[in-house]
Write an enzyme that holds these catalytic residues in place. Structure first.
Site, PDB file in Angstrom:
ATOM      1  N   HIS A  88      -3.780  -5.443   1.293  1.00 43.96           N
ATOM      2  CA  HIS A  88      -3.550  -5.804   2.686  1.00 43.96           C
ATOM      3  C   HIS A  88      -4.043  -7.242   2.903  1.00 43.96           C
ATOM      4  CE1 HIS A  88      -2.496  -1.778   4.011  1.00 43.96           C
ATOM      5  NE2 HIS A  88      -3.533  -1.303   3.353  1.00 43.96           N
ATOM      6  N   CYS A 130       0.833  -1.201   0.000  1.00 41.16           N
ATOM      7  CA  CYS A 130       0.000   0.000   0.000  1.00 41.16           C
ATOM      8  C   CYS A 130       0.875   1.261   0.000  1.00 41.16           C
ATOM      9  CB  CYS A 130      -0.969  -0.039   1.173  1.00 41.16           C
ATOM     10  SG  CYS A 130      -2.336   1.153   1.010  1.00 41.16           S
TER      11      CYS A 130
END
Length: 493
Positions: free
Chosen positions: A432, A333
């Site tokens: 994630h 991310c």
């Protein structure tokens, strides 16, 4: 009508979340249709629900313990600290506003209405609601603004059990002081639990007896200090994380997670730390980076600020040198964004800076927009389609470049696209939870085993089964150390 029980604490980090976890699993095991609830949570550890809503990770884990699908009503207000910009407010799963503390308190009435609506939604679908408070309910300067502790208990007429942390000292005073500062709610307090005790319970008995007399509430149990529970901490800046190192004998592969100042969703790496051949460290020390086989830059709530920190510490230079020497470098991310060539913020979403150079190890550029992408995903590794992955996205930036590491489906909107990029021994992804894939973890680790002349391992453990065992073990320990029948009586079960 649904039964209710509220778990409050004398302070933050006293064990409320874990006790709610355990009680949810105990109730589930008894065939009760139970759900967790926390009106307002402050955490950089978040989770995305099936319909694309963002909630605190703790409530998602509690829902798992309860055997129900997490939804936004279990945590209707999520606060995500955003440095000097203030606090990012997520309301019923969607980004609402970013406010400073004064502005936030002016939103109190609107947020309270949201909390009540979510409570009503849960009560219609479940037979038992286990409610978690936040911090301490005895912040008497903030009682008129409370939407998470006694306000919820009073609204629902919910019985409250108070948890005190003996490990930090002063547990009797903190339990006594909390009850006495909140005397107008005395009828709602039904008992207390002493948590994190090391030693023989007999030593506590005189103090427990005296406290029971002083506040006229029973002690419902003494829970031992649990140490490793396998259940992720909520607090991304906790001392647990700051000093965390896995202690393993002869673990051949060393992974260093760069300990960013605004690290978010560090639970991404929980599966890695239980691998038998991995030593996992969170660190900013150059000495640790230089001895790593794999370096991971995690997610960040303040990507620009954390990238600036890495440059100030000259970690970016170290990473570029290590990448040339064959060290595997991964960005998750915000980490993916930092590894790119440029970060552009035309709307000043992340920073007052409009543009910032990245570390330059991946040929991509990220542009930040006010809208946040939150969705669950499923897909596979493009180079080895047999390696399936699931997880979720939480980000504002959109990264442009030759993406193609994973082919994914954003499940809430049925959108198919490519995610992530790999460039020799450097790669990054927005997903994630990607390391929860057992096959992906082994793919990653085995490449380094072979590099060191070791045989690959086909399988080590199922993360899904291991998570379940952690919750079961926690529930068994809590059940043994609480007067659980008395707890259920208090809840009206």
């Amino acid at each position: 009508m649904a039964k209710l029980l509220m778990i409050q604490g004398t302070s933050s980090n006293c064990g409320k979340s874990l006790i709610v976890n355990a009680l949810c699993r105990i109730a589930k095991n008894r065939g009760i249709k139970v759900a967790p609830f926390k009106a307002q949570n402050m955490s950089l550890q978040s989770f995305v629900t099936e319909d694309g809503g963002e909630i605190g990770l703790a409530q998602a884990i509690q829902a798992e313990a309860a055997g129900v699908v997490p939804n936004v009503h279990m945590n209707p207000v999520l606060l995500k600290p955003s440095g000097q910009q203030g606090i990012q407010i997520v309301v019923q799963g969607k980004l609402y506003k970013t406010l400073n503390s004064q502005e936030f308190h002016r939103e109190n009435k609107k947020l309270w209405d949201v909390v009540k609506y979510s409570i009503d939604c849960l009560l219609k679908k479940h037979d038992f609601l286990i409610i978690e408070g936040a911090g301490s309910p005895a912040e008497i300067n903030l009682l008129d603004r409370d939407i998470v502790n006694m306000a919820v208990a009073e609204y629902l007429k919910a019985p409250v059990i108070l948890v005190g942390d003996i490990d930090r000292g002063g547990v009797f005073a903190s339990l006594y002081g909390t009850v006495k500062l909140l005397e107008k709610y005395d009828n709602l307090f039904k008992g207390f639990i002493i948590n994190k005790f090391r030693g023989y319970v007999e030593i506590l008995l005189p103090g427990i007896k005296k406290l029971e007399e002083l506040i006229n509430k029973p002690c419902l149990g003494v829970v031992p200090y649990l140490g490793e529970t396998g259940i992720s901490d909520e607090d991304g800046v906790s001392m647990t994380l700051t000093n965390f190192v896995t202690q393993k004998v002869d673990a051949p592969i060393k992974i260093v997670v760069v300990r960013l100042r605004y690290i978010s969703n560090f639970n991404d790496f929980e599966p890695l730390r239980f691998e038998p051949d991995i030593e996992l460290i969170y660190s900013l020390r150059k000495e640790d980076l230089l001895t790593a086989d794999i370096i991971i830059i995690p997610g960040s709530k303040k990507t620009f600020e954390d990238l600036k920190l890495l440059k100030e510490l000259k970690i970016d230079e170290t990473l570029r040198k290590l990448a040339k020497n064959g060290v595997e470098i991964i960005g998750i991310c915000g980490g993916l964004q930092m590894l790119g060539e440029k970060l552009v913020d035309p709307y000043m979403v992340e920073s007052s800076l409009r543009e910032f150079d990245g570390i330059g190890l991946l040929p991509v550029e990220t542009v930040f927009y006010p809208e946040k992408i939150t969705t669950q995903v499923e897909g596979y590794l493009c180079s080895e389609p047999s390696i399936k992955i699931t997880g979720y996205e939480i980000h504002k930036g959109i990264t442009h470049g030759p993406l193609g590491l994973f082919k994914i489906t954003r499940t809430s909107i049925k959108q198919i696209l490519f995610d992530g990029i790999v460039c020799e021994n450097v790669w990054g992804t927005y997903i994630h939870g990607v390391f929860e894939s057992d096959s992906l973890r082994r793919w990653l680790i085995n490449r380094h085993r072979v590099k060191k002349g070791l045989s690959p391992i086909d399988y080590s453990f199922s993360w899904k089964k291991l998570k379940e065992s952690f919750i079961d073990n926690l529930a068994n320990t809590i059940e043994k150390n609480l007067n659980i029948n008395r707890v259920w009586e208090i809840a009206g079960l």
